[in-house]
Scaffold this motif. Structure first.
Motif, PDB file in Angstrom:
ATOM      1  N   VAL A 282     -20.712   2.971  -1.325  1.00  0.00           N
ATOM      2  CA  VAL A 282     -19.641   2.852  -2.314  1.00  0.00           C
ATOM      3  C   VAL A 282     -20.150   2.120  -3.549  1.00  0.00           C
ATOM      4  O   VAL A 282     -19.888   2.527  -4.680  1.00  0.00           O
ATOM      5  N   SER A 283     -20.903   1.064  -3.342  1.00  0.00           N
ATOM      6  CA  SER A 283     -21.469   0.308  -4.454  1.00  0.00           C
ATOM      7  C   SER A 283     -22.404   1.185  -5.283  1.00  0.00           C
ATOM      8  O   SER A 283     -22.382   1.157  -6.515  1.00  0.00           O
ATOM      9  N   GLY A 284     -23.216   2.002  -4.620  1.00  0.00           N
ATOM     10  CA  GLY A 284     -24.114   2.909  -5.322  1.00  0.00           C
ATOM     11  C   GLY A 284     -23.365   3.993  -6.080  1.00  0.00           C
ATOM     12  O   GLY A 284     -23.730   4.350  -7.202  1.00  0.00           O
ATOM     13  N   PHE A 285     -22.301   4.528  -5.475  1.00  0.00           N
ATOM     14  CA  PHE A 285     -21.492   5.556  -6.134  1.00  0.00           C
ATOM     15  C   PHE A 285     -20.884   5.005  -7.419  1.00  0.00           C
ATOM     16  O   PHE A 285     -20.892   5.654  -8.457  1.00  0.00           O
ATOM     17  N   ALA A 286     -20.361   3.771  -7.351  1.00  0.00           N
ATOM     18  CA  ALA A 286     -19.697   3.154  -8.501  1.00  0.00           C
ATOM     19  C   ALA A 286     -20.680   2.525  -9.488  1.00  0.00           C
ATOM     20  O   ALA A 286     -20.282   2.148 -10.591  1.00  0.00           O
TER      21      ALA A 286
ATOM     22  N   ALA B 145     -20.109 -12.942  -2.834  1.00  0.00           N
ATOM     23  CA  ALA B 145     -18.796 -12.274  -2.710  1.00  0.00           C
ATOM     24  C   ALA B 145     -18.180 -12.514  -1.339  1.00  0.00           C
ATOM     25  O   ALA B 145     -18.870 -12.544  -0.321  1.00  0.00           O
ATOM     26  N   GLU B 146     -16.869 -12.703  -1.354  1.00  0.00           N
ATOM     27  CA  GLU B 146     -16.098 -12.896  -0.126  1.00  0.00           C
ATOM     28  C   GLU B 146     -15.060 -11.789  -0.016  1.00  0.00           C
ATOM     29  O   GLU B 146     -14.683 -11.186  -1.016  1.00  0.00           O
ATOM     30  N   ASP B 147     -14.589 -11.558   1.189  1.00  0.00           N
ATOM     31  CA  ASP B 147     -13.517 -10.593   1.459  1.00  0.00           C
ATOM     32  C   ASP B 147     -13.809  -9.238   0.786  1.00  0.00           C
ATOM     33  O   ASP B 147     -12.995  -8.698   0.043  1.00  0.00           O
ATOM     34  N   VAL B 148     -14.987  -8.710   1.044  1.00  0.00           N
ATOM     35  CA  VAL B 148     -15.407  -7.441   0.453  1.00  0.00           C
ATOM     36  C   VAL B 148     -14.766  -6.295   1.235  1.00  0.00           C
ATOM     37  O   VAL B 148     -14.875  -6.222   2.453  1.00  0.00           O
ATOM     38  N   ARG B 149     -14.093  -5.416   0.510  1.00  0.00           N
ATOM     39  CA  ARG B 149     -13.446  -4.238   1.110  1.00  0.00           C
ATOM     40  C   ARG B 149     -13.776  -3.017   0.268  1.00  0.00           C
ATOM     41  O   ARG B 149     -13.926  -3.123  -0.940  1.00  0.00           O
ATOM     42  N   TRP B 150     -13.857  -1.866   0.912  1.00  0.00           N
ATOM     43  CA  TRP B 150     -14.222  -0.657   0.198  1.00  0.00           C
ATOM     44  C   TRP B 150     -13.611   0.568   0.866  1.00  0.00           C
ATOM     45  O   TRP B 150     -13.207   0.528   2.024  1.00  0.00           O
ATOM     46  N   GLY B 151     -13.551   1.643   0.111  1.00  0.00           N
ATOM     47  CA  GLY B 151     -13.058   2.916   0.624  1.00  0.00           C
ATOM     48  C   GLY B 151     -13.624   4.057  -0.191  1.00  0.00           C
ATOM     49  O   GLY B 151     -13.965   3.890  -1.371  1.00  0.00           O
TER      50      GLY B 151
ATOM     51  N   ASP C  60     -13.558  16.167  -7.094  1.00  0.00           N
ATOM     52  CA  ASP C  60     -14.076  14.869  -7.498  1.00  0.00           C
ATOM     53  C   ASP C  60     -13.828  13.830  -6.415  1.00  0.00           C
ATOM     54  O   ASP C  60     -12.699  13.641  -5.973  1.00  0.00           O
ATOM     55  N   ASP C  61     -14.889  13.133  -5.996  1.00  0.00           N
ATOM     56  CA  ASP C  61     -14.754  12.065  -5.020  1.00  0.00           C
ATOM     57  C   ASP C  61     -14.281  10.799  -5.733  1.00  0.00           C
ATOM     58  O   ASP C  61     -14.423  10.652  -6.942  1.00  0.00           O
ATOM     59  N   PHE C  62     -13.739   9.868  -4.943  1.00  0.00           N
ATOM     60  CA  PHE C  62     -13.122   8.664  -5.487  1.00  0.00           C
ATOM     61  C   PHE C  62     -13.512   7.486  -4.598  1.00  0.00           C
ATOM     62  O   PHE C  62     -13.505   7.600  -3.369  1.00  0.00           O
ATOM     63  N   ALA C  63     -13.871   6.358  -5.197  1.00  0.00           N
ATOM     64  CA  ALA C  63     -14.254   5.177  -4.433  1.00  0.00           C
ATOM     65  C   ALA C  63     -13.562   3.948  -4.989  1.00  0.00           C
ATOM     66  O   ALA C  63     -13.335   3.842  -6.195  1.00  0.00           O
ATOM     67  N   VAL C  64     -13.219   3.028  -4.101  1.00  0.00           N
ATOM     68  CA  VAL C  64     -12.652   1.742  -4.500  1.00  0.00           C
ATOM     69  C   VAL C  64     -13.430   0.636  -3.783  1.00  0.00           C
ATOM     70  O   VAL C  64     -13.918   0.816  -2.665  1.00  0.00           O
ATOM     71  N   LEU C  65     -13.526  -0.491  -4.455  1.00  0.00           N
ATOM     72  CA  LEU C  65     -14.269  -1.634  -3.955  1.00  0.00           C
ATOM     73  C   LEU C  65     -13.544  -2.873  -4.472  1.00  0.00           C
ATOM     74  O   LEU C  65     -13.137  -2.910  -5.635  1.00  0.00           O
ATOM     75  N   ALA C  66     -13.367  -3.864  -3.627  1.00  0.00           N
ATOM     76  CA  ALA C  66     -12.692  -5.094  -4.052  1.00  0.00           C
ATOM     77  C   ALA C  66     -13.360  -6.286  -3.352  1.00  0.00           C
ATOM     78  O   ALA C  66     -13.764  -6.186  -2.194  1.00  0.00           O
ATOM     79  N   PHE C  67     -13.462  -7.390  -4.078  1.00  0.00           N
ATOM     80  CA  PHE C  67     -14.052  -8.605  -3.510  1.00  0.00           C
ATOM     81  C   PHE C  67     -13.659  -9.795  -4.376  1.00  0.00           C
ATOM     82  O   PHE C  67     -13.128  -9.635  -5.478  1.00  0.00           O
ATOM     83  N   ARG C  68     -13.929 -10.991  -3.836  1.00  0.00           N
ATOM     84  CA  ARG C  68     -13.690 -12.231  -4.579  1.00  0.00           C
ATOM     85  C   ARG C  68     -15.019 -12.935  -4.793  1.00  0.00           C
ATOM     86  O   ARG C  68     -15.873 -12.937  -3.912  1.00  0.00           O
ATOM     87  N   ILE C  69     -15.159 -13.550  -5.984  1.00  0.00           N
ATOM     88  CA  ILE C  69     -16.344 -14.356  -6.292  1.00  0.00           C
ATOM     89  C   ILE C  69     -15.871 -15.692  -6.870  1.00  0.00           C
ATOM     90  O   ILE C  69     -14.741 -15.790  -7.360  1.00  0.00           O
ATOM     91  N   PRO C  70     -16.715 -16.727  -6.818  1.00  0.00           N
ATOM     92  CA  PRO C  70     -16.331 -17.997  -7.437  1.00  0.00           C
ATOM     93  C   PRO C  70     -16.061 -17.807  -8.931  1.00  0.00           C
ATOM     94  O   PRO C  70     -16.747 -17.037  -9.606  1.00  0.00           O
ATOM     95  N   GLN C  71     -15.046 -18.524  -9.462  1.00  0.00           N
ATOM     96  CA  GLN C  71     -14.678 -18.376 -10.873  1.00  0.00           C
ATOM     97  C   GLN C  71     -15.835 -18.683 -11.809  1.00  0.00           C
ATOM     98  O   GLN C  71     -15.959 -18.062 -12.865  1.00  0.00           O
TER      99      GLN C  71
ATOM    100  N   LEU D 140      -4.246   2.273  -7.702  1.00  0.00           N
ATOM    101  CA  LEU D 140      -3.328   1.470  -6.890  1.00  0.00           C
ATOM    102  C   LEU D 140      -3.263   1.999  -5.469  1.00  0.00           C
ATOM    103  O   LEU D 140      -3.261   1.234  -4.501  1.00  0.00           O
ATOM    104  N   ASP D 141      -3.211   3.325  -5.315  1.00  0.00           N
ATOM    105  CA  ASP D 141      -3.176   3.926  -3.974  1.00  0.00           C
ATOM    106  C   ASP D 141      -4.457   3.597  -3.211  1.00  0.00           C
ATOM    107  O   ASP D 141      -4.422   3.309  -2.019  1.00  0.00           O
ATOM    108  N   GLY D 142      -5.589   3.652  -3.907  1.00  0.00           N
ATOM    109  CA  GLY D 142      -6.866   3.337  -3.263  1.00  0.00           C
ATOM    110  C   GLY D 142      -6.936   1.893  -2.809  1.00  0.00           C
ATOM    111  O   GLY D 142      -7.372   1.600  -1.696  1.00  0.00           O
ATOM    112  N   PHE D 143      -6.506   0.971  -3.669  1.00  0.00           N
ATOM    113  CA  PHE D 143      -6.537  -0.438  -3.294  1.00  0.00           C
ATOM    114  C   PHE D 143      -5.552  -0.723  -2.163  1.00  0.00           C
ATOM    115  O   PHE D 143      -5.827  -1.538  -1.295  1.00  0.00           O
ATOM    116  N   GLN D 144      -4.423  -0.052  -2.172  1.00  0.00           N
ATOM    117  CA  GLN D 144      -3.467  -0.214  -1.075  1.00  0.00           C
ATOM    118  C   GLN D 144      -4.112   0.278   0.223  1.00  0.00           C
ATOM    119  O   GLN D 144      -3.940  -0.340   1.269  1.00  0.00           O
TER     120      GLN D 144
END
Length: 182
Positions: free
Chosen positions: A65-69, A77-83, A90-101, A127-131
């Motif tokens: 997913v990281s390579g696609f995006a 990074a913490e709490d890394v999630r992907w889809g 067309d393919d679609f990818a989502v990625l979410a994570f937290r990093i220190p401010q 929004l649908d992807g992140f959900q």
């Protein structure tokens, strides 16, 4: 001579009843057929995960997913999630994570994204992807800053949107969505 009145023949009334009965049966069969097609089509509209059919969410690893995006996930990074969703074209990818401010500005600078701007609008597909991956929607966060970039590919280009927001716990949430573009 006596004349007797005979009742009118019953045939027209019987034909009318027969026609109404046949019409009713036809309409019921038609309605059942339409309902049946709807239920059969449900699988086409909601494909099972990993089926490879358009619209199916696929099991891929974080690096794919990281390579696609074309976005790297920082080591911190913490709490890394992907889809990853297989599309019809067309393919679609989502990625979410937290990093220190404290790392947010450096991370934003490492991306090819341009036009960073505060926004409240996030496309529904994102929004649908992140959900789907179970992260809070970026549109519920304020202020939200987003930037976009395109990566040229052999057959198709990849359009990537990165949104970031500070959190009260001292981290920054990062949302990434990427899709093939013509």
């Amino acid at each position: 001579m006596s004349s007797t009145t005979r009742p009118a023949p019953a045939a027209p009334r019987s034909r009318r009843r027969l026609l109404l009965g046949l019409l009713t049966v036809f309409l019921l069969l038609l309605a059942a057929g339409v309902a049946g097609l709807y239920w059969v089509d449900y699988d086409l509209r909601h494909p099972k995960a990993d089926s490879g059919r358009p619209g199916a969410w696929m099991t891929v690893d974080r690096d794919e997913v990281s390579g696609f995006a074309h976005v790297t996930v920082p080591v911190s990074a913490e709490d890394v999630r992907w889809g990853y969703q297989n599309g019809f074209q067309d393919d679609f990818a989502v990625l979410a994570f937290r990093i220190p401010q404290g790392e947010l500005e450096e991370y934003k600078g490492s991306l090819a994204a341009s036009g960073w701007a505060d926004t409240k609008y996030v496309p529904q597909i994102d929004l649908d992807g992140f959900q789907h991956i179970g992260v809070p929607a970026p549109s519920t966060t304020s202020p939200l800053t987003c930037g976009d970039f395109y990566t040229l590919g052999k057959a198709k280009n990849i359009g990537t949107r990165v949104c970031v927001a500070s959190r009260s716990d001292g981290t920054s949430q990062v949302w990434v969505s990427a899709v093939h573009t013509p």
